[in-house]
Write an enzyme that holds these catalytic residues in place. Structure first.
Site, mmCIF file in Angstrom:
data_model
loop_
_atom_site.group_PDB
_atom_site.id
_atom_site.type_symbol
_atom_site.label_atom_id
_atom_site.label_comp_id
_atom_site.label_asym_id
_atom_site.label_seq_id
_atom_site.Cartn_x
_atom_site.Cartn_y
_atom_site.Cartn_z
ATOM 1 N N THR A 117 0.732 -1.087 -0.050
ATOM 2 C CA THR A 117 -0.104 0.040 0.036
ATOM 3 C C THR A 117 0.870 1.418 -0.058
ATOM 4 O OG1 THR A 117 -1.529 1.364 1.335
ATOM 5 C CG2 THR A 117 -0.015 -0.289 2.469
ATOM 6 N N TYR A 141 -1.392 0.365 10.400
ATOM 7 C CA TYR A 141 -1.679 -0.512 9.145
ATOM 8 C C TYR A 141 -0.516 -0.504 8.110
ATOM 9 C CZ TYR A 141 -3.582 -1.324 4.493
ATOM 10 O OH TYR A 141 -3.647 -1.765 3.035
#
Ligand code: UDP
Length: 328
Positions: A117, A141
């Site tokens: 990501t 995250y």
């Protein structure tokens, strides 16, 4: 026919990747605990229910299906929740990935495409973001994904497990044939929430912040169609199977759209009004995230087919309204 182990194959991006794999002639074996995934999204190969942390189950599935490679999507992906419950994210995303990597190592599997990501970069120092931008994630995250990238590099050096980490910008849209789409619970992403408001399922969309240093004051993001992401995974897989070295690639369209522009586009595409309420900023949101995907275009020949925001939203809307028809 070669088999590929797809962790998280019942999820949003994983299910689109399974379709792309099947079209490319592979058999995708979805390994998913169905906590967030949907069994009915697994349509292009077998579903094996299991947790990443369950090493015995992983061993049995790998021994049965003998995959040539893995695609690793299974992870928790709510940024806000990762801040309030980091242990949940490190346990599943990092410890769970370690269990998978050790299983791949022990079964002699030498290729892994990893769902990473742009959140691994943190706050951009320059835009658009390129792969050599420093990785300083600002939430658990992003940190968990960054750690897996590091583990993959170390497993290559030590065990010859080659990998490609694909750093997505904002995945959006749905399969143009209407065979799979987005279905998060709870839903936190902008486009599905905007479409809920267009459909009257929510009273309005709340715009998180209108005082950013962007042209219209709202956050700017780089939206990429989930099927274009899926195609990139197949290209990465093929390259690895042909001997390509471990690397990471950005996946975005290189064009930013503000929250207001997304709402305007959704109104145009759906022909419905999208009531918007202006709200405060959401913690942890950088003002602008736009990616430079030149490297994957040049090195793997990736070329997005559905880059236009109208098309992205139109495919998402078709999936959204299909759910209303009770077909799922
Ligand atoms: N956003 C918003 N209202 C919402 C959900 C999201 O204004 O109800 C904004 C959010 O602040 C961000 C953009 O829309 O600037 C995209 O958010 P999303 O959660 O879809 O993806 P993210 O950028 O967090 O990966």
């Amino acid at each position: 026919m070669s088999t590929v182990l797809v962790t998280g194959g019942a999820g949003y991006i994983g299910s689109h990747a399974c379709k792309a794999l099947a079209i490319a002639g592979f058999t995708p074996v979805s390994y998913d605990n169905l906590e967030h995934g949907h069994a009915e999204a697994v349509r292009w190969g077998p579903l094996e229910q299991g947790d990443l942390a369950d090493r015995a189950r992983l061993d049995a599935v790998i021994a049965q299906h003998r995959p040539v490679a893995a695609m690793h999507f299974a992870a928790y992906a709510y940024v806000g929740e990762s801040v309030t419950d980091p242990g949940k994210y490190y346990r599943n995303n990092v410890v769970g990935s370690l269990s998978l990597l050790e299983a791949l190592r022990d079964h002699g599997i030498r290729a892994c495409v990893f769902s990473s990501t742009c959140a691994t970069y943190g706050v951009p120092q320059q835009l658009p973001l390129t792969e050599d931008h420093p990785q300083q994630p600002i939430n658990p995250y992003g940190a968990s994904k960054r750690m897996v990238e590091r583990m993959l590099a170390d497993f290559d050096a030590a065990h010859g497990l080659r990998s490609m980490s694909l750093r997505y910008f904002n995945a959006a849209g749905a399969d143009p044939d209407g065979e799979t789409g987005e279905g998060h619970d709870p839903e936190t992403h902008l486009i599905p929430l905007v479409l809920d408001a267009a459909a009257g399922k929510r009273p309005h969309i709340t715009v998180f912040g209108t005082d950013y240093a962007t042209p219209d004051g709202t956050c700017v993001r780089d939206y990429i169609h989930v099927s274009d992401l899926a195609d990139a995974h197949v290209l990465a897989l093929r390259a690895l199977l042909e001997g390509a070295a471990t690397t990471a690639y950005n996946l975005g369209n290189g064009q930013g759209f503000s929250v207001r522009e997304v709402i305007d586009c959704a109104q145009r595409v759906t022909g419905r009004e999208v009531p918007a309420v202006l709200g405060p900023r959401r913690a942890g949101d950088p003002p602008t995230l736009v990616g430079d995907a030149t490297r994957i275009r040049r090195e793997l020949g990736w070329s997005p087919r559905l880059a236009d925001l109208d098309t992205i939203i139109a495919t998402a809307w078709r999936w959204h309204t299909r759910l209303d028809a009770g077909n799922r």
